[in-house]
Design a protein around this motif. Structure first.
Motif, short mmCIF file in Angstrom:
data_model
loop_
_atom_site.label_atom_id
_atom_site.label_comp_id
_atom_site.label_asym_id
_atom_site.label_seq_id
_atom_site.Cartn_x
_atom_site.Cartn_y
_atom_site.Cartn_z
N LEU A 171 69.37 -46.46 -18.89
CA LEU A 171 69.57 -45.75 -17.63
C LEU A 171 70.59 -44.65 -17.86
N PRO A 172 70.24 -43.41 -17.54
CA PRO A 172 71.18 -42.32 -17.77
C PRO A 172 72.19 -42.19 -16.64
N LYS A 173 73.29 -41.55 -16.96
CA LYS A 173 74.18 -41.02 -15.93
C LYS A 173 73.59 -39.66 -15.59
N ILE A 174 73.36 -39.44 -14.30
CA ILE A 174 72.74 -38.18 -13.88
C ILE A 174 73.75 -37.38 -13.08
N ARG A 175 73.87 -36.13 -13.44
CA ARG A 175 74.78 -35.22 -12.73
C ARG A 175 74.05 -33.93 -12.41
N PHE A 176 74.04 -33.59 -11.13
CA PHE A 176 73.48 -32.31 -10.72
C PHE A 176 74.47 -31.21 -11.06
N ILE A 177 74.01 -30.20 -11.75
CA ILE A 177 74.82 -29.01 -11.99
C ILE A 177 74.67 -28.09 -10.78
N THR A 178 73.46 -28.00 -10.25
CA THR A 178 73.22 -27.24 -9.03
C THR A 178 73.73 -28.05 -7.85
N PRO A 179 74.59 -27.48 -7.02
CA PRO A 179 75.04 -28.20 -5.82
C PRO A 179 73.85 -28.58 -4.94
N ILE A 180 73.89 -29.79 -4.42
CA ILE A 180 72.80 -30.32 -3.60
C ILE A 180 73.40 -31.16 -2.49
N PHE A 181 72.78 -31.13 -1.33
CA PHE A 181 73.22 -31.92 -0.18
C PHE A 181 72.29 -33.13 -0.07
N HIS A 182 72.82 -34.31 -0.35
CA HIS A 182 72.03 -35.54 -0.38
C HIS A 182 72.96 -36.72 -0.15
N PRO A 183 72.51 -37.73 0.62
CA PRO A 183 73.39 -38.87 0.91
C PRO A 183 73.89 -39.63 -0.32
N ASN A 184 73.14 -39.64 -1.41
CA ASN A 184 73.51 -40.44 -2.57
C ASN A 184 73.99 -39.61 -3.75
#
Length: 183
Positions: A78-91
């Motif tokens: 299971l990877p650690k996932i990081r958005f580089i693009t800012p995103i609006f999401h509850p989780n």
């Protein structure tokens, strides 16, 4: 990371590319994802998501980093996932880190990275507001979905339209997570 895990990740990446190339019928959503290895390192993937059908995120182009550095059980990765693009999401935290733990991977020998990415895409439009990383997004999602969608669209128009290098000044490859540092 062990040599066996590294080899497995290279096989997973090749399988992902093969599934995309053949437009596999079990994975139609994967045509909206590209994945490349960062510096030819199988444990660090640069993922781009765009044109998601029937999604409130369909108009955006989202860059993510998936870092595979832990083994769950004898087979699961299971990877650690990081958005580089800012995103609006509850989780998804404001810093891009996300809470995503697919439950269908336990004791499933068919589990692979393509399956994980398909689950991830479905998760974007089916968040878990009961376990929020972004309480503001979770509250809007539950109490005022129309405003939630408007805020998602505002983020997309502000952050998820341009060229990654132009917008982030090489943030993609110079993050502490990619360089083995702790944030």
């Amino acid at each position: 990371m062990s040599h066996n895990i590294t080899l497995r990740l290279y096989r997973e990446w090749k399988l992902f590319c093969q599934i995309k190339e053949n437009n596999h019928h079990n994975f139609p959503l994967l045509k909206h994802i590209t994945a490349t290895l960062v510096d030819d390192d199988a444990s660090k993937w640069h993922i781009v998501i765009k044109n998601l059908p029937n999604s409130i995120y369909s108009q955006g182009i989202f860059h993510l980093i998936a870092t595979f550095d832990s083994v769950h059980g004898s087979y699961k990765l299971l990877p650690k996932i990081r958005f580089i693009t800012p995103i609006f999401h509850p989780n998804i935290h404001d810093n891009g880190h996300m809470i995503f733990n697919p439950t269908n991977t336990n004791n499933n020998e068919d589990y692979n990275i393509a399956t994980l990415l398909r689950s991830f895409l479905l998760f974007l439009d089916s968040p878990n507001p009961a376990n929020p990383a972004n309480p503001t997004a979770a509250s809007l999602y539950l109490k005022n979905y129309h405003q939630y969608k408007q805020t998602v669209n505002d983020y997309i128009h502000r952050y998820a339209k341009g060229d990654i290098k132009q917008l982030y000044n090489d943030k993609l490859y110079n993050t502490p997570q990619l360089n083995g540092e702790k944030e």
